[in-house]
Design a protein around this motif. Structure first.
Motif, PDB file in Angstrom:
ATOM      1  N   PRO A  15      19.156  33.522 -22.949  1.00 39.63           N
ATOM      2  CA  PRO A  15      19.638  34.908 -22.847  1.00 39.63           C
ATOM      3  C   PRO A  15      20.039  35.292 -21.422  1.00 39.63           C
ATOM      4  O   PRO A  15      21.032  36.013 -21.229  1.00 39.63           O
ATOM      5  CB  PRO A  15      18.420  35.723 -23.315  1.00 39.63           C
ATOM      6  N   ALA A  16      19.312  34.808 -20.419  1.00 35.09           N
ATOM      7  CA  ALA A  16      19.639  35.163 -19.025  1.00 35.09           C
ATOM      8  C   ALA A  16      20.965  34.533 -18.597  1.00 35.09           C
ATOM      9  O   ALA A  16      21.857  35.221 -18.082  1.00 35.09           O
ATOM     10  CB  ALA A  16      18.518  34.716 -18.088  1.00 35.09           C
ATOM     11  N   GLY A  17      21.114  33.241 -18.836  1.00 36.30           N
ATOM     12  CA  GLY A  17      22.316  32.527 -18.389  1.00 36.30           C
ATOM     13  C   GLY A  17      23.571  33.029 -19.087  1.00 36.30           C
ATOM     14  O   GLY A  17      24.598  33.287 -18.442  1.00 36.30           O
ATOM     15  N   PHE A  18      23.501  33.205 -20.413  1.00 38.37           N
ATOM     16  CA  PHE A  18      24.700  33.643 -21.140  1.00 38.37           C
ATOM     17  C   PHE A  18      25.055  35.101 -20.827  1.00 38.37           C
ATOM     18  O   PHE A  18      26.236  35.460 -20.829  1.00 38.37           O
ATOM     19  CB  PHE A  18      24.525  33.460 -22.649  1.00 38.37           C
ATOM     20  N   THR A  19      24.039  35.936 -20.567  1.00 39.63           N
ATOM     21  CA  THR A  19      24.365  37.324 -20.203  1.00 39.63           C
ATOM     22  C   THR A  19      25.012  37.347 -18.819  1.00 39.63           C
ATOM     23  O   THR A  19      25.985  38.071 -18.587  1.00 39.63           O
ATOM     24  CB  THR A  19      23.108  38.218 -20.243  1.00 39.63           C
ATOM     25  N   ALA A  20      24.469  36.551 -17.904  1.00 41.68           N
ATOM     26  CA  ALA A  20      25.089  36.450 -16.573  1.00 41.68           C
ATOM     27  C   ALA A  20      26.532  35.969 -16.723  1.00 41.68           C
ATOM     28  O   ALA A  20      27.452  36.477 -16.070  1.00 41.68           O
ATOM     29  CB  ALA A  20      24.287  35.502 -15.685  1.00 41.68           C
ATOM     30  N   ALA A  21      26.744  35.004 -17.623  1.00 44.30           N
ATOM     31  CA  ALA A  21      28.090  34.457 -17.839  1.00 44.30           C
ATOM     32  C   ALA A  21      29.028  35.532 -18.391  1.00 44.30           C
ATOM     33  O   ALA A  21      30.187  35.641 -17.972  1.00 44.30           O
ATOM     34  CB  ALA A  21      28.021  33.271 -18.806  1.00 44.30           C
ATOM     35  N   LEU A  22      28.527  36.327 -19.329  1.00 42.56           N
ATOM     36  CA  LEU A  22      29.340  37.397 -19.920  1.00 42.56           C
ATOM     37  C   LEU A  22      29.781  38.394 -18.841  1.00 42.56           C
ATOM     38  O   LEU A  22      30.967  38.735 -18.741  1.00 42.56           O
ATOM     39  CB  LEU A  22      28.511  38.107 -21.002  1.00 42.56           C
ATOM     40  N   TYR A  23      28.825  38.832 -18.040  1.00 47.16           N
ATOM     41  CA  TYR A  23      29.149  39.824 -17.000  1.00 47.16           C
ATOM     42  C   TYR A  23      30.043  39.214 -15.923  1.00 47.16           C
ATOM     43  O   TYR A  23      30.978  39.864 -15.442  1.00 47.16           O
ATOM     44  CB  TYR A  23      27.863  40.409 -16.394  1.00 47.16           C
ATOM     45  N   ALA A  24      29.765  37.976 -15.546  1.00 45.81           N
ATOM     46  CA  ALA A  24      30.582  37.337 -14.504  1.00 45.81           C
ATOM     47  C   ALA A  24      32.005  37.121 -15.022  1.00 45.81           C
ATOM     48  O   ALA A  24      32.988  37.325 -14.299  1.00 45.81           O
ATOM     49  CB  ALA A  24      29.947  36.019 -14.075  1.00 45.81           C
TER      50      ALA A  24
END
Ligand SMILES: Cc1cc2nc3c(=O)[nH]c(=O)nc-3n(C[C@H](O)[C@H](O)[C@H](O)COP(=O)(O)OP(=O)(O)OC[C@H]3O[C@@H](n4cnc5c(N)ncnc54)[C@H](O)[C@@H]3O)c2cc1C
Length: 317
Positions: A15-24
């Motif tokens: 959840p942390a990595g993919f959310t960071a990816a979405l926002y980035a």
């Protein structure tokens, strides 16, 4: 020829990595995500997730992570199913290696998570999400009026047991010694709770059940006698291991190996939240947070890390 320098590389795909990816990705940073060979993180191990907001009827853990992934991909996140094997944070741009290939990036977000320390029993892995758990705040609800055991003797075992008493009818704490590592206040709280009992000097040697947990086999470490206990759930609370081996020597880790986030205020503080001891390297999720350990908090940290990385990158230009 010089390697292409990315704006941001994200290591980890929970959840942390993919959310960071979405926002980035939505900030047009064209993130490269190292998802790892085991992509999707810890929710891939479980069945129903009922406390992730937005899913009234709950959602299966793997389906939720598939959604996370597709949403990040929709906005252009590039995802590689590879494990990062080494990093070099000593100079900028940073180097991130996966096998023989090295990638360069101005900023890095670490979201590699922390694995549950399981007991290593024959049936344990196949019964995760079917009565075996490591997260009482996530799963206590499923054990209304049921009998459960908690394995462990530290503060987190006491905390799990106390959380479970809100739903379960009986909670037995199984511990291999006759003394606990937990703090006195937590032991006292557990002892005062009428639903909690203790099985000491004992280890679980097997968890029983075909499609769901039906019992545990326990061995007394003093006389090696074995007995079976009919229960509906087993909560393993013997700790977590943050996945930070590749960061050793590159950044500050605490004594348990969790990534240390720089404080925002005070001496030696960072101007950007979620920044680690290395300027330009950010952290998100369970790899630094051993307190909440929830999908929604990990996702929240991922969002924060990406927004801070974006701000930091802008300030570099
Ligand atoms: C059985 C179980 C049930 C749970 N149920 C719930 C629930 O119902 N609700 C809830 O909110 N929480 C639940 N949790 C907790 C939740 O899963 C975690 O809090 C959350 O997944 C943490 O997210 P994360 O992104 O920080 O890390 P993780 O989900 O652990 O993801 C980290 C990812 O990074 C990858 N990675 C690690 N090292 C590397 C590397 N070197 N290179 C590339 N990739 C790497 C890993 O393979 C993994 O895919 C549960 C946990 C477990 C174990």
């Amino acid at each position: 020829m010089n390697a292409v320098v990315r704006k941001v590389i994200i290591i980890g795909s929970g959840p942390a990595g993919f959310t960071a990816a979405l926002y980035a990705a939505r900030a047009n940073l064209k993130p490269l995500v190292f998802a790892g060979i085991k992509w999707g993180g810890q929710l891939m191990l479980t069945t129903d997730v009922e406390n992730y907001p937005g899913f009234v009827e709950g959602i299966l853990g793997p389906k939720l992570m598939e959604n996370f992934r597709h949403q990040a991909e929709r906005f252009g996140a590039e995802i590689l199913a590879e494990d990062v094997t080494a990093v070099d944070f000593k100079s900028r741009p940073f180097s991130v290696s996966a096998g023989a290939k090295t990638y360069k990036s101005q900023a890095v977000i670490i979201a590699t998570g922390a694995e549950t320390n399981w007991l290593g029993l024959p049936n344990e892995q196949k019964l995760i999400g079917r009565g075996v758990s490591s997260c009482a705040p996530c799963d206590a609800w499923f054990f209304k009026d049921k009998k459960v055991v908690v394995v462990g003797g530290g503060d987190s075992a006491m905390e799990e047991a106390l959380t479970l008493t809100k739903f379960a009818s009986e909670v037995s704490v199984i511990h291999r010694r006759d003394e606990f590592r937990a703090s006195k206040i937590m032991i006292d709280r557990a002892k005062k709770n009428g639903k909690i009992s203790f099985i000491l000097n004992s280890v679980v040697v097997d968890v029983l059940g075909k499609d769901k947990v039906s019992g545990v086999k326990i061995e007394n470490v003093g006389d090696n006698s074995e007995k079976e206990l009919a229960i509906d759930g087993m909560f393993v609370a013997i700790g977590h291991s943050p996945l930070t081996k590749i960061f050793e020597g590159e950044m500050a880790l605490d004594k348990k190996g969790y990534v240390v986030k720089k404080p925002l205020l005070g001496e030696g503080s960072a101007r950007y939240n979620m920044m680690t001891s290395v300027e330009g390297v950010f952290v998100a999720g369970d790899v630094h947070d051993y307190h909440y350990r929830q999908a929604v908090t990990a996702a929240g940290f991922g969002c924060m890390a990406a927004m801070e990385a974006e701000k930091w990158l802008e300030a570099q230009e």
